[in-house]
Scaffold this active site. Structure first.
Site, PDB file in Angstrom:
ATOM      1  N   GLY A  62      45.081 -39.139   9.308  1.00 54.61           N
ATOM      2  CA  GLY A  62      43.760 -38.873   8.735  1.00 54.61           C
ATOM      3  C   GLY A  62      43.874 -38.569   7.259  1.00 54.61           C
ATOM      4  O   GLY A  62      44.700 -37.752   6.840  1.00 54.61           O
ATOM      5  N   GLY A  64      40.901 -38.020   5.264  1.00 55.55           N
ATOM      6  CA  GLY A  64      39.596 -37.578   4.778  1.00 55.55           C
ATOM      7  C   GLY A  64      39.834 -36.416   3.819  1.00 55.55           C
ATOM      8  O   GLY A  64      40.900 -36.297   3.220  1.00 55.55           O
ATOM      9  N   LEU A  65      38.855 -35.538   3.704  1.00 54.18           N
ATOM     10  CA  LEU A  65      39.039 -34.420   2.773  1.00 54.18           C
ATOM     11  C   LEU A  65      40.239 -33.570   3.167  1.00 54.18           C
ATOM     12  O   LEU A  65      41.067 -33.225   2.325  1.00 54.18           O
ATOM     13  CB  LEU A  65      37.791 -33.547   2.729  1.00 54.18           C
ATOM     14  CG  LEU A  65      36.670 -34.088   1.853  1.00 54.18           C
ATOM     15  CD1 LEU A  65      35.502 -33.119   1.856  1.00 54.18           C
ATOM     16  CD2 LEU A  65      37.136 -34.328   0.424  1.00 54.18           C
ATOM     17  N   HIS A 288      22.023 -30.894  13.928  1.00 58.03           N
ATOM     18  CA  HIS A 288      21.448 -30.749  12.593  1.00 58.03           C
ATOM     19  C   HIS A 288      19.940 -30.974  12.657  1.00 58.03           C
ATOM     20  O   HIS A 288      19.491 -31.951  13.244  1.00 58.03           O
ATOM     21  CB  HIS A 288      22.100 -31.781  11.664  1.00 58.03           C
ATOM     22  CG  HIS A 288      21.862 -31.491  10.221  1.00 58.03           C
ATOM     23  ND1 HIS A 288      20.627 -31.581   9.656  1.00 58.03           N
ATOM     24  CD2 HIS A 288      22.707 -31.095   9.247  1.00 58.03           C
ATOM     25  CE1 HIS A 288      20.726 -31.253   8.369  1.00 58.03           C
ATOM     26  NE2 HIS A 288      21.976 -30.951   8.102  1.00 58.03           N
ATOM     27  N   SER A 306      19.674 -34.882   4.084  1.00 55.39           N
ATOM     28  CA  SER A 306      20.328 -33.622   3.722  1.00 55.39           C
ATOM     29  C   SER A 306      19.420 -32.426   3.921  1.00 55.39           C
ATOM     30  O   SER A 306      18.244 -32.439   3.595  1.00 55.39           O
ATOM     31  CB  SER A 306      20.764 -33.657   2.263  1.00 55.39           C
ATOM     32  OG  SER A 306      21.159 -32.362   1.887  1.00 55.39           O
ATOM     33  N   ARG A 352      20.940 -23.855  10.811  1.00 55.32           N
ATOM     34  CA  ARG A 352      20.688 -25.114  11.513  1.00 55.32           C
ATOM     35  C   ARG A 352      20.348 -24.957  12.983  1.00 55.32           C
ATOM     36  O   ARG A 352      19.442 -25.617  13.485  1.00 55.32           O
ATOM     37  CB  ARG A 352      21.936 -25.985  11.403  1.00 55.32           C
ATOM     38  CG  ARG A 352      22.163 -26.391  10.003  1.00 55.32           C
ATOM     39  CD  ARG A 352      23.433 -27.137   9.844  1.00 55.32           C
ATOM     40  NE  ARG A 352      23.486 -27.581   8.462  1.00 55.32           N
ATOM     41  CZ  ARG A 352      24.497 -28.232   7.921  1.00 55.32           C
ATOM     42  NH1 ARG A 352      25.551 -28.509   8.643  1.00 55.32           N
ATOM     43  NH2 ARG A 352      24.463 -28.600   6.676  1.00 55.32           N
ATOM     44  N   GLU A 445      37.826 -30.669  10.271  1.00 53.24           N
ATOM     45  CA  GLU A 445      36.934 -30.568  11.427  1.00 53.24           C
ATOM     46  C   GLU A 445      37.694 -30.666  12.749  1.00 53.24           C
ATOM     47  O   GLU A 445      37.220 -30.223  13.793  1.00 53.24           O
ATOM     48  CB  GLU A 445      35.854 -31.669  11.334  1.00 53.24           C
ATOM     49  CG  GLU A 445      34.710 -31.465  12.302  1.00 53.24           C
ATOM     50  CD  GLU A 445      33.551 -32.436  12.102  1.00 53.24           C
ATOM     51  OE1 GLU A 445      33.400 -33.001  10.998  1.00 53.24           O
ATOM     52  OE2 GLU A 445      32.791 -32.616  13.065  1.00 53.24           O
ATOM     53  N   ARG A 455      28.221 -23.669  12.312  1.00 56.47           N
ATOM     54  CA  ARG A 455      28.712 -23.777  10.943  1.00 56.47           C
ATOM     55  C   ARG A 455      27.545 -23.711   9.976  1.00 56.47           C
ATOM     56  O   ARG A 455      26.520 -24.356  10.178  1.00 56.47           O
ATOM     57  CB  ARG A 455      29.454 -25.104  10.762  1.00 56.47           C
ATOM     58  CG  ARG A 455      29.934 -25.333   9.357  1.00 56.47           C
ATOM     59  CD  ARG A 455      30.758 -26.581   9.242  1.00 56.47           C
ATOM     60  NE  ARG A 455      30.011 -27.810   9.408  1.00 56.47           N
ATOM     61  CZ  ARG A 455      29.231 -28.354   8.472  1.00 56.47           C
ATOM     62  NH1 ARG A 455      29.094 -27.760   7.300  1.00 56.47           N
ATOM     63  NH2 ARG A 455      28.597 -29.471   8.703  1.00 56.47           N
ATOM     64  N   LEU A 461      33.091 -28.996   4.008  1.00 57.07           N
ATOM     65  CA  LEU A 461      33.842 -29.564   2.887  1.00 57.07           C
ATOM     66  C   LEU A 461      34.786 -28.498   2.346  1.00 57.07           C
ATOM     67  O   LEU A 461      35.948 -28.752   2.035  1.00 57.07           O
ATOM     68  CB  LEU A 461      32.879 -30.045   1.799  1.00 57.07           C
ATOM     69  CG  LEU A 461      31.837 -31.085   2.254  1.00 57.07           C
ATOM     70  CD1 LEU A 461      30.909 -31.458   1.097  1.00 57.07           C
ATOM     71  CD2 LEU A 461      32.520 -32.339   2.783  1.00 57.07           C
TER      72      LEU A 461
HETATM   73  C1  LIG Z   1      26.118 -37.161   7.384  1.00 53.35           C
HETATM   74  C2  LIG Z   1      26.945 -35.927   7.192  1.00 53.35           C
HETATM   75  C3  LIG Z   1      26.694 -35.084   6.121  1.00 53.35           C
HETATM   76  C4  LIG Z   1      27.478 -33.960   5.916  1.00 53.35           C
HETATM   77  N1  LIG Z   1      27.191 -33.133   4.854  1.00 53.35           N
HETATM   78  C5  LIG Z   1      27.971 -32.058   4.629  1.00 53.35           C
HETATM   79  C6  LIG Z   1      27.727 -31.226   3.502  1.00 53.35           C
HETATM   80  O1  LIG Z   1      26.819 -31.456   2.719  1.00 53.35           O
HETATM   81  N2  LIG Z   1      28.539 -30.159   3.304  1.00 53.35           N
HETATM   82  C7  LIG Z   1      29.570 -29.881   4.158  1.00 53.35           C
HETATM   83  O2  LIG Z   1      30.289 -28.930   3.895  1.00 53.35           O
HETATM   84  N3  LIG Z   1      29.825 -30.661   5.216  1.00 53.35           N
HETATM   85  C8  LIG Z   1      29.044 -31.734   5.484  1.00 53.35           C
HETATM   86  N4  LIG Z   1      29.300 -32.519   6.577  1.00 53.35           N
HETATM   87  C9  LIG Z   1      30.467 -32.242   7.410  1.00 53.35           C
HETATM   88  C10 LIG Z   1      31.719 -32.751   6.718  1.00 53.35           C
HETATM   89  O3  LIG Z   1      31.438 -33.922   6.002  1.00 53.35           O
HETATM   90  C11 LIG Z   1      32.851 -33.062   7.672  1.00 53.35           C
HETATM   91  O4  LIG Z   1      32.999 -32.043   8.585  1.00 53.35           O
HETATM   92  C12 LIG Z   1      34.154 -33.190   6.919  1.00 53.35           C
HETATM   93  O5  LIG Z   1      34.016 -34.073   5.844  1.00 53.35           O
HETATM   94  C13 LIG Z   1      35.268 -33.628   7.817  1.00 53.35           C
HETATM   95  O6  LIG Z   1      36.421 -33.884   7.041  1.00 53.35           O
HETATM   96  P1  LIG Z   1      37.800 -34.173   7.732  1.00 53.35           P
HETATM   97  O7  LIG Z   1      38.761 -34.426   6.627  1.00 53.35           O
HETATM   98  O8  LIG Z   1      38.113 -33.109   8.694  1.00 53.35           O
HETATM   99  O9  LIG Z   1      37.568 -35.504   8.584  1.00 53.35           O
HETATM  100  P2  LIG Z   1      37.108 -36.983   8.165  1.00 53.35           P
HETATM  101  O10 LIG Z   1      36.594 -37.084   6.807  1.00 53.35           O
HETATM  102  O11 LIG Z   1      36.247 -37.467   9.287  1.00 53.35           O
HETATM  103  O12 LIG Z   1      38.442 -37.802   8.173  1.00 53.35           O
HETATM  104  C14 LIG Z   1      39.074 -38.191   9.342  1.00 53.35           C
HETATM  105  C15 LIG Z   1      40.246 -39.046   8.983  1.00 53.35           C
HETATM  106  O13 LIG Z   1      41.017 -39.255  10.138  1.00 53.35           O
HETATM  107  C16 LIG Z   1      41.265 -40.631  10.330  1.00 53.35           C
HETATM  108  N5  LIG Z   1      41.390 -40.831  11.770  1.00 53.35           N
HETATM  109  C17 LIG Z   1      40.582 -40.395  12.768  1.00 53.35           C
HETATM  110  N6  LIG Z   1      41.096 -40.737  13.953  1.00 53.35           N
HETATM  111  C18 LIG Z   1      42.235 -41.391  13.712  1.00 53.35           C
HETATM  112  C19 LIG Z   1      43.219 -41.975  14.541  1.00 53.35           C
HETATM  113  N7  LIG Z   1      43.149 -41.930  15.861  1.00 53.35           N
HETATM  114  N8  LIG Z   1      44.261 -42.589  13.929  1.00 53.35           N
HETATM  115  C20 LIG Z   1      44.377 -42.639  12.585  1.00 53.35           C
HETATM  116  N9  LIG Z   1      43.490 -42.060  11.766  1.00 53.35           N
HETATM  117  C21 LIG Z   1      42.436 -41.453  12.327  1.00 53.35           C
HETATM  118  C22 LIG Z   1      40.135 -41.332   9.662  1.00 53.35           C
HETATM  119  O14 LIG Z   1      40.539 -42.623   9.318  1.00 53.35           O
HETATM  120  C23 LIG Z   1      39.901 -40.429   8.459  1.00 53.35           C
HETATM  121  O15 LIG Z   1      40.817 -40.758   7.448  1.00 53.35           O
HETATM  122  C24 LIG Z   1      28.521 -33.655   6.798  1.00 53.35           C
HETATM  123  C25 LIG Z   1      28.772 -34.498   7.875  1.00 53.35           C
HETATM  124  C26 LIG Z   1      27.974 -35.598   8.088  1.00 53.35           C
HETATM  125  C27 LIG Z   1      28.211 -36.423   9.305  1.00 53.35           C
END
Ligand SMILES: Cc1cc2nc3c(=O)[nH]c(=O)nc-3n(C[C@H](O)[C@H](O)[C@H](O)COP(=O)(O)OP(=O)(O)OC[C@H]3O[C@@H](n4cnc5c(N)ncnc54)[C@H](O)[C@@H]3O)c2cc1C
Ligand code: FES
Lengths: 657, 247
Positions: A62, A64-65, A288, A306, A352, A445, A455, A461
């Site tokens: 993963g 992501g952030l 939400h 949002s 929420r 997450e 939350r 984030l």
């Molecule tokens: C529409 C929306 C708006 C949001 N707005 C906000 C906000 O304004 N403020 C806030 O704080 N939070 C917000 N959130 C929540 C927040 O965006 C997420 O909780 C957070 O970004 C999750 O980050 P993460 O790095 O944990 O996961 P993610 O960003 O989901 O990254 C997951 C990573 O894991 C990888 N992955 C997953 N499964 C596998 C697998 N089996 N094999 C290989 N790779 C895999 C993916 O490719 C990706 O790279 C929002 C969420 C949504 C849905």
């Protein structure tokens, strides 16, 4: 395998005391106050000589952030990082979609904010089901996150004087949310992705996009690698390291319809769970309040509007049920601004869970608007500054709304309805973010740690980046420093076994060759979850779901149709694997929801409410994180408890009136 | 609505593809374009055929994963709209719709509508960052950033790396993408120290990846779902020239 549970039976087992993994947070800071804890703990952690770091490989699933920030920071420290994501580029992780903002206790507004207050709000917002030590550390680190992001070139919104602007957001009475118009997530992720790019260029991070992790490799009780599938060639292979980190996001897509990206899944954490990592509070999901309502049977996902819109928009429904007049034909005194009425102190800004349930309630009373009566108005006609000010703040969201609905929200109030958005549950981790499998760390997450039962807005984030930039680099180093790990051989029986199980599963999915698509099963599962384990739950419904899910799961394995072969780009096969895991997780979520005989945060059990219809917690019996141990598909999971104590924020009923 | 789709099908590993015709009925105007394809794919699956492969993830117009040429236009007919945000209400009963992948030498087709856009990541890896090691950042307010600069940086940073600009360009150039990435950082004080080295490395990587040269045609900006402006490229060119002075 199907089971039928009766009225009184409970499909789980409490762990006999003294058995199984010991769930302690592992904070090494005896006698320290919460303010000193992270510093003291960090001082106790082992270090690794900079010259030795490159000899250690870290597997990062993963980007992501959470995962992206961690991969970049660990690469920078000198580790050899192998990073994986299922998209074609790390910049596309679901974090990209976050709109509203990120919290930090900078107190730039002089409005009384402080680290302690952010900590306090988060513990309270989480309805006293989070671990205090973690939350305090999160609030402390929030301040450094903003500095880090600004240094990377994240273009936060600014004021004319050149200082950073903030706004108030989701359940906070302070202005502590940093934002970049309606795309804060994209801008923060681009920051992490650019840091990751720098490390890829430097050769410390090896990036594997379009690669899906399907199994964890556990050798001698420690996580030592993963089995992945190359999503283009179908090749199944193993990668080894000294530690494995999962930053794989949330599992809202168990509901089929959610605000998550289509590919978001539970596979990585579920596979780890099956290998021994306890899964904590799986039923804590966040609904939400402000999403665009479902338009029809074809709906493939839901879109968030949002929550920052609630700063300027007013939520209302007609006072009378079945009112079919157009919104502008309904006079002011026939409108019910129900959030302002019910919660005068917070008004439209209540957290929420509260806003969502209130919307459900007015719709259940027959006062909902739009098709099927599943919607409430979010009205900007009286917003300060008029359309120009609104456009400057939310222009892109208004455009998006119009694109999806075909209605112009500058002229007609938006229609919104709650939707599944975020999962507070996840793999149980200690203060070091390590799961119950030594060497398996979980960030963002995907873990359960900081948000308790609900939350607050703009804090995911913050948590993802705190985990990735600041916590893992320290705690993972401690693990590497404290353990001598012999290399893993590719023909170790544990590796062979993991690869064989992946191959076997893939083949099994392809071999069924039934008559229903993966999506049709996924939709049906999602509906069961929404009906019985959604915004409100009760014992009877949960029992129904616990009986229904295994039946549906059996049908899936009997009748799903997955066309094509493994050795191809096969999107149906990818989906099928994910849905198969959702089927197992769904059952655990319902069991968790049924076992928790109280209401707290996003977990609302109809049997446990106050006379005013608010959540009634039971601190005497449920002030713990419920961490479940996997015993086999269809077998009762075993419940372990991490007792939660509140030394700084004293449990009280949340009151936003 | 009843529609006739002409969809590019190209098996994985094949060097050639062809248009396949699919008749589809019962399309609702509220469906998104991708939801319409979902319905087609469900049917193909049940008929025992290989469903159409296409990339997508967020379906909100922000991740940049989706991308297809619809009736000759990258992302289809609606201005500032990604394929996933395009809705069927913009089509009419009886329409014939052509659907093709991004076509560019630097974006080899993987299968059907799915292409390999990894070359864009290579450009980013070449220099699309500020050297800001974790933990070493100064207090955020120690540098003031005029609102105009922050807003201008943001506008460039809105690029979602979808590759539509490349698909639309007769030269298959990725210059609008590269310029947006360069502009995001060069418009901020934090991006200054590495400004000129960055642009040189990113442009060199762009050229080496097989993207064509920019000849100022402007098709890129016309299809950009995030409305990145053409003059972003002018700014990039200025930086390239300046780099010869400052390097
Ligand atoms: C529409 C929306 C708006 C949001 N707005 C906000 C906000 O304004 N403020 C806030 O704080 N939070 C917000 N959130 C929540 C927040 O965006 C997420 O909780 C957070 O970004 C999750 O980050 P993460 O790095 O944990 O996961 P993610 O960003 O989901 O990254 C997951 C990573 O894991 C990888 N992955 C997953 N499964 C596998 C697998 N089996 N094999 C290989 N790779 C895999 C993916 O490719 C990706 O790279 C929002 C969420 C949504 C849905
Ligand atoms: S799917 Fe994310 S932009 Fe279209």
């Amino acid at each position: 395998m199907t089971q039928t549970i009766t009225e009184t039976e409970n499909p789980w087992i409490d762990a006999p005391s003294g058995t199984g993994p010991v769930l302690t947070a592992n904070v090494k800071a005896d006698g320290k106050t919460i303010e000193e804890m992270w510093d003291a703990h960090r001082f106790s952690l082992k270090l690794v000589n900079p010259a030795n770091k490159r000899k250690h490989t870290i597997i990062m699933v993963g980007t992501g952030l959470a995962g992206g920030a961690a991969a970049a920071s660990l690469g920078e420290l000198g580790y050899h990082v192998k990073a994986f994501c299922y998209q074609d580029s790390p910049r596309r992780a679901h974090s990209i979609a976050a709109q509203g903002g990120i919290n930090a206790a900078k107190n730039y507004r002089n409005d009384g904010d402080s680290v302690f207050r952010l900590f306090y709000d988060t513990v309270k917002g989480g309805d006293f089901r989070a671990r205090e030590a973690n939350v305090y550390r999160l609030a402390q680190l929030s301040v450094d996150i903003i500095d880090q992001c600004v240094a990377q070139g994240v273009p936060f919104a600014r004021e004319y004087g050149g200082l950073i602007d903030t706004r108030s957001f989701g359940g906070a009475q302070l202005s502590r949310t940093f934002y970049a118009r309606g795309q804060t997530g994209q801008q923060l992720l681009l920051g992490a992705y650019s840091a990751l790019c720098r490390q890829i260029d430097a050769g410390t991070v090896e990036m594997h996009p379009r690669t899906e992790m399907l199994e964890v490799i556990v050798v001698d009780g420690r996580a030592r690698g993963i089995v992945v599938r190359d999503m283009i060639s179908g090749a199944i292979s193993s990668h080894f390291g000294d530690a494995v980190v999962l930053g794989t996001g949330g599992y809202s897509n168990v509901f089929f319809l959610s605000t998550n990206a289509k590919g978001c899944n539970t596979t990585a954490i579920w596979r780890a769970h099956r290998k021994g990592a306890l899964f904590a509070n799986p039923c804590f999901t966040q609904i939400h309040p402000t999403c665009i309502p479902v338009a029809g049977d074809h709906q493939s996902k839901l879109t968030l509007m949002s929550e920052s819109l609630r700063n300027d928009g007013r939520v209302w429904v007609p006072k009378q049920g079945d009112d079919t007049r157009a919104p502008d034909q309904i006079p002011e005194d026939e409108r019910d601004y129900y959030l302002e009425r019910m919660y005068p102190a917070f008004g439209n800004l209540v957290p929420r869970d509260i806003a969502s349930r209130a919307a459900k309630r007015v719709c259940d009373e027959g006062r909902g608007v739009g098709p099927g009566g599943l919607g409430v108005y979010l009205d900007f006609s009286k917003a300060q500054g008029g359309p120009a000010a609104i456009n400057a703040k939310y222009g892109n969201l208004f455009d998006m709304y119009e694109r999806i609905t075909g209605e112009n929200p500058y002229e007609v109030p938006m229609r919104i309805y709650p939707a599944v958005h975020y999962t507070m549950g996840g793999l149980w981790v200690d203060y070091n973010l390590m799961s119950t499998i030594p060497g398996l760390f979980v960030a963002g997450e995907a873990n359960f740690s900081d948000h308790g039962a609900n939350r607050l807005g703009a804090s995911a984030l913050m948590q993802g980046l705190a985990d990735g930039y600041f916590i893992l680099p320290a705690t993972l180093t401690d693990y590497i420093g404290a353990n001598t790990l012999p290399p893993v051989s590719a023909d170790h029986p544990a590796v062979r076994e993991a690869e064989a199980s992946v191959n076997e599963r893939v083949q099994r999915l392809l071999d069924v060759n039934g008559t229903r698509t993966v999506d049709s099963f996924h939709r049906e599962l999602g509906q069961v979850m929404w009906d019985y384990c959604g915004m409100s739950r009760n014992g009877e419904g949960l029992r129904k779901a616990i009986n229904r899910i295994p039946e549906l799961r059996a049908e899936f394995w009997d009748n799903v149709k997955v066309p094509g072969i493994n050795e191809d780009l096969n999107q149906s096969l990818e989906k099928a694997g994910r849905v198969a895991d959702f089927f197992e997780l769904a059952e655990l979520m319902c069991i968790d929801a049924l076992h928790r005989n109280e209401s707290c945060g996003g977990h609302f059990r109809e049997e446990y409410q106050t006379p005013e219809g608010e959540a009634r917690r039971d601190d005497d019996n449920y002030a713990y994180a419920a961490a479940w141990e996997f015993k086999g598909v269809g077998l009762a999971p075993v419940l372990h408890k991490e007792k939660l104590t509140f030394d700084y924020v004293h449990p009280a009923q949340r009151d936003y009136r | 609505m009843r529609l006739t789709l002409k969809v590019w099908r190209q098996p994985k590993g094949a060097t050639k593809g062809h248009f396949e015709t699919y008749e589809t009925d019962g399309v609702s105007p509220d469906m998104s374009f991708l939801e319409m394809l979902d319905v087609v794919n469900d049917r193909l699956t049940l008929d025992g055929q290989d469903p159409i492969a296409f990339d997508h993830d967020c379906r909100e117009g922000i991740c940049g994963t989706c991308g297809m040429v619809i009736n000759g236009v990258a992302h289809g007919p609606e201005r500032a709209t990604t394929a996933c945000q395009l809705h069927m209400r913009h089509f009419r009963d009886g329409d014939v719709i052509h659907i093709e992948p991004w076509r560019a030498a630097a974006f080899p087709v993987i299968k059907d509508l799915v292409v390999d856009r990894g070359a864009l990541d290579r450009i980013m890896e070449a220099g699309g960052f500020v050297t800001a090691p974790t933990g070493a950042a100064p207090e955020a307010h120690s540098t003031l950033v005029p609102k105009e600069a922050a807003d201008a940086a943001f506008e460039a940073a809105a690029c979602i790396q979808c590759g539509a600009c490349v698909a639309a360009c007769p030269n298959a150039s990725a210059m609008l993408f590269t310029a947006a990435k360069v502009a995001h950082l060069s418009r901020l004080p934090q991006g200054q120290p590495e400004r000129y080295g960055r642009v040189v490395k990113m442009v060199a990587t762009h050229d080496a990846a097989g993207f064509g040269n920019c000849t100022n045609i402007g098709e890129c900006a016309a299809v950009c779902p995030k409305e990145i402006k053409l003059d972003t490229i002018t700014a990039l060119n200025r930086d390239v020239i300046s780099s010869t002075l400052f390097q």
